[in-house]
Write a protein that holds these residues in place. Structure first.
Motif, PDB file in Angstrom:
ATOM      1  N   ASP A  36      29.883  66.702  42.593  1.00 33.65           N
ATOM      2  CA  ASP A  36      30.475  66.858  41.195  1.00 33.65           C
ATOM      3  C   ASP A  36      30.328  68.268  41.096  1.00 33.65           C
ATOM      4  OD1 ASP A  36      30.519  64.007  40.999  1.00 33.65           O
ATOM      5  OD2 ASP A  36      28.971  63.680  39.817  1.00 33.65           O
ATOM      6  N   GLY A  78      40.119  64.121  42.689  1.00 33.48           N
ATOM      7  CA  GLY A  78      40.155  62.600  42.880  1.00 33.48           C
ATOM      8  C   GLY A  78      38.999  61.873  43.418  1.00 33.48           C
ATOM      9  N   PHE A 109      36.432  61.411  40.782  1.00 37.59           N
ATOM     10  CA  PHE A 109      36.971  60.145  39.986  1.00 37.59           C
ATOM     11  C   PHE A 109      36.584  58.856  40.645  1.00 37.59           C
ATOM     12  CE2 PHE A 109      40.226  56.823  39.307  1.00 37.59           C
ATOM     13  CZ  PHE A 109      40.054  56.545  37.847  1.00 37.59           C
ATOM     14  N   HIS A 133      32.980  57.783  40.537  1.00 37.67           N
ATOM     15  CA  HIS A 133      32.427  57.351  39.132  1.00 37.67           C
ATOM     16  C   HIS A 133      32.777  56.080  38.542  1.00 37.67           C
ATOM     17  CE1 HIS A 133      29.490  60.872  38.485  1.00 37.67           C
ATOM     18  NE2 HIS A 133      30.411  61.506  39.110  1.00 37.67           N
ATOM     19  N   ARG A 134      33.684  55.377  39.396  1.00 32.95           N
ATOM     20  CA  ARG A 134      34.312  54.065  39.022  1.00 32.95           C
ATOM     21  C   ARG A 134      33.074  53.341  39.104  1.00 32.95           C
ATOM     22  NH1 ARG A 134      39.847  52.870  41.257  1.00 32.95           N
ATOM     23  NH2 ARG A 134      39.513  51.122  39.680  1.00 32.95           N
TER      24      ARG A 134
END
Length: 177
Positions: free
Chosen positions: A113, A154, A157, A160-161
């Motif tokens: 991150d 990407g 993203f 972190h789903r």
């Protein structure tokens, strides 16, 4: 004396979500583009090493007039080689963190991150600085920086789903909400 305790059997492995697998692959791509960016940038510096050495020589001539220009050229070349070695070591460490990401380690996700923030800022900087490019090496490095930022964003993203959060929290590690 401590009594012997039998080893605890490992917890059943949770299946890795497709999002984490894809994020890991995106990080492999971002790291590969980082190596391309490293070599393109260092090649540009190597091509301009005489100019860089003359600039350093001009700035330091008043402090040390006995040092010849060849010493500064050697110093610039050594710094370029050290930059390549450090960059490759950083890429190897990144691949190690990508492996830990696949294993569901929250600290690996946190490191990526932070790395993604740095890469996105660098990609935006390269995107707006494309008009100042003066050579092929700089163009390749700038394009690699932009693509690297897209892949990193990407990957973050996907990490972190909802399924990915459950996978990272499933290792007995608590994640803040």
């Amino acid at each position: 004396m401590n009594p012997w305790t039998p080893p605890v059997p490992p917890a059943p492995d949770r299946p890795m979500p497709d999002d984490v697998r894809t994020a890991s692959q995106l990080w492999w791509g971002a790291i590969t583009l980082g190596v391309v960016r490293l070599f393109a940038g260092m090649w540009t510096r190597f091509e301009h090493r005489h100019t860089i050495a003359r600039n350093v020589y001009g700035q330091l001539r008043t402090q040390d007039p006995q040092t010849p220009l060849a010493t500064y050229e050697l110093m610039v070349t050594v710094l370029i080689v050290m930059g390549i070695v450090f960059g490759l070591a950083l890429a190897a460490a990144g691949l190690g963190v990508a492996h830990q990401l696949r294993r569901g380690k929250p600290w690996a996700r946190m490191l990526f991150d932070i790395a993604a923030i740095v890469l996105v800022i660098g990609g935006v900087n390269s995107m707006f600085g494309l008009g100042a490019i003066s050579g092929t090496g700089e163009m390749v490095a700038g394009a690699a920086a932009i693509l690297q930022a897209v892949l990193a964003a990407g990957a973050v993203f996907l990490c972190h789903r909802t399924e990915s959060n459950a996978y990272f929290a499933g290792n007995g590690n608590r994640l803040p909400r």
